[in-house]
Design an enzyme around this catalytic site. Structure first.
Site, PDB file in Angstrom:
ATOM      1  N   SER A 115       0.888  -1.084   0.109  1.00  0.00           N
ATOM      2  CA  SER A 115       0.027   0.003  -0.023  1.00  0.00           C
ATOM      3  C   SER A 115       0.811   1.422   0.054  1.00  0.00           C
ATOM      4  O   SER A 115       1.773   1.330  -0.993  1.00  0.00           O
ATOM      5  CB  SER A 115      -1.003  -0.100   1.324  1.00  0.00           C
ATOM      6  OG  SER A 115      -1.970   0.786   1.240  1.00  0.00           O
ATOM      7  N   GLN A 116       0.758   2.141   1.078  1.00  0.00           N
ATOM      8  CA  GLN A 116       1.539   3.313   0.955  1.00  0.00           C
ATOM      9  C   GLN A 116       3.067   3.113   0.948  1.00  0.00           C
ATOM     10  O   GLN A 116       3.838   3.911   0.528  1.00  0.00           O
ATOM     11  CB  GLN A 116       1.088   4.437   2.052  1.00  0.00           C
ATOM     12  CG  GLN A 116       1.401   3.776   3.404  1.00  0.00           C
ATOM     13  CD  GLN A 116       0.837   5.006   4.492  1.00  0.00           C
ATOM     14  OE1 GLN A 116      -0.096   5.808   4.382  1.00  0.00           O
ATOM     15  NE2 GLN A 116       1.361   4.693   5.538  1.00  0.00           N
ATOM     16  N   ASP A 233     -10.322  -3.462  -5.555  1.00  0.00           N
ATOM     17  CA  ASP A 233      -9.918  -2.576  -4.158  1.00  0.00           C
ATOM     18  C   ASP A 233     -11.019  -1.487  -3.928  1.00  0.00           C
ATOM     19  O   ASP A 233     -11.221  -0.795  -4.671  1.00  0.00           O
ATOM     20  CB  ASP A 233      -8.715  -1.879  -4.494  1.00  0.00           C
ATOM     21  CG  ASP A 233      -8.068  -1.373  -3.255  1.00  0.00           C
ATOM     22  OD1 ASP A 233      -8.461  -0.819  -2.383  1.00  0.00           O
ATOM     23  OD2 ASP A 233      -6.787  -1.481  -3.296  1.00  0.00           O
TER      24      ASP A 233
END
Ligand code: NAG
Ligand code: NAG
Ligand code: NAG
Length: 307
Positions: A115-116, A233
């Site tokens: 993710s990030q 998502d």
């Protein structure tokens, strides 16, 4: 006679030393490339149900591999909090120092961002060329940022409301930009100019305002940039950001791909060349954010990019 013996000994020694060095170099060459992991929002380096598990899977599949899971702060609690509240540019500097000081990484490493962690590791590739990152695998990373936090993490968290309030208060104010991680990759397509001018992290690593040649050059040094998009998502808006896609500027409905973006057309980051050389792998997997099976991770990521 005496001299002859000495020469024999010297020759023998030099033969032994050379052989030894040869064997050592050989052994080093065969050592598996280390793997660096960077977790996502609300997660930590070492939870047994998340990155701790991933670390085990990699270690089981690649005997002897060194896996480093990045921790920001002194313990797991700080690590989780910092994934919301520690200025990203400071995090990048800290991690860069940490990687450079790690002797086990000196011959290079592969990196996997969750993710990030995906865009943070890209910043490492661009800003921190030593040690050399070889393959960068981004699992659901938001390379064009996000515009919305619909589920706000898989774990429902009281922080979620706070995040929303801060972002509504003013994502691009200096106050929020320097304190809130998610604001630092907040990309408001209705305020493209504000974003370019005031985004302290994402607009910088995406060369939005100026073209930093160093970033371009460093990114080119990757062997592979592997971008994994989660087809279902509901957490990342828009999910196309995981492939460098985003909303067309000025509205938040119509999407554009990386190849249709100014970033690509103006060759601001060198992604064109990488794309043309087949260095960017666009992968997709069914499922919600970061939902993948061990089987998929093994067959698709470990076997293709870590061995
Ligand atoms: C480009 O990036 C490098 C590495 O982070 C930095 O040292 C340099 O100051 C940047 N250049 C500009 C013009 O911003
Ligand atoms: C997930 O996305 C794929 C591709 O868009 C779609 O075919 C599939 O039906 C979706 N699955 C679920 C459970 O929504
Ligand atoms: C991972 O994939 C390799 C290659 O297909 C296979 O040999 C190995 O058994 C797999 N590992 C697990 C735990 O399934």
């Amino acid at each position: 006679m005496y001299i002859f013996n000495n020469i024999t000994i010297v020759l023998l020694l030099s033969f032994l030393i050379n052989t030894y060095q040869y064997l050592r170099v050989d052994a080093l060459d065969n050592e598996p490339l280390p793997v660096v992991l960077w977790h996502g929002m609300g997660d930590s380096c070492c939870f047994s149900f998340s990155l701790g598990k991933i670390k085990n899977i990699i270690e089981n599949e690649i005997p002897g591999v060194y896996v480093k899971s990045i921790k920001i702060g002194n313990d797991v609690v700080e690590d989780v909090m910092n994934s919301y509240f520690k200025n990203v540019n400071e995090q990048i500097n800290e991690v860069c120092r940490d990687l450079s000081n790690d002797d086990k990484l000196k011959n290079g490493y592969n990196a996997i961002g969750f993710s990030q962690g995906g865009q943070f590791l890209r910043a490492i590739a661009q800003r921190c060329p030593t040690p050399q990152m070889k393959n960068l695998i981004s699992l659901g990373g938001q390379h064009q940022g996000v515009y919305g936090l619909p589920n706000c993490g898989s774990i429902h968290h009281p922080l979620c409301d706070y995040l929303r309030k801060m972002l509504n208060y003013g994502a691009y104010t200096k106050f929020v930009q320097s304190r809130l991680v998610q604001a630092e990759y907040w990309h408001d397509p209705l305020q493209e100019d504000e974003y370019k001018k005031n985004s302290a992290f994402l607009a910088d690593i995406n060369n939005e305002l100026i073209v930093n040649k160093t970033y371009k050059e460093n990114l080119q040094r990757l062997n592979r940039l592997v971008l994994v998009l989660f087809e279902n998502d509901t957490m990342v808006q828009p999910r196309e950001s995981e492939w460098f896609g985003f909303y067309k500027p000025g509205q938040s409905v119509e999407l554009q791909t990386l190849q249709q973006s100014q970033l690509y057309k103006e060759d601001r980051l060198g992604l064109n060349k990488m794309d043309n050389n087949g260095k960017i792998h666009f992968l997709s997997v069914m499922g919600n954010h970061l939902q993948f099976t061990n089987h998929w991770f093994n067959e698709t990521i470990i076997q293709n990019y870590l061995l």
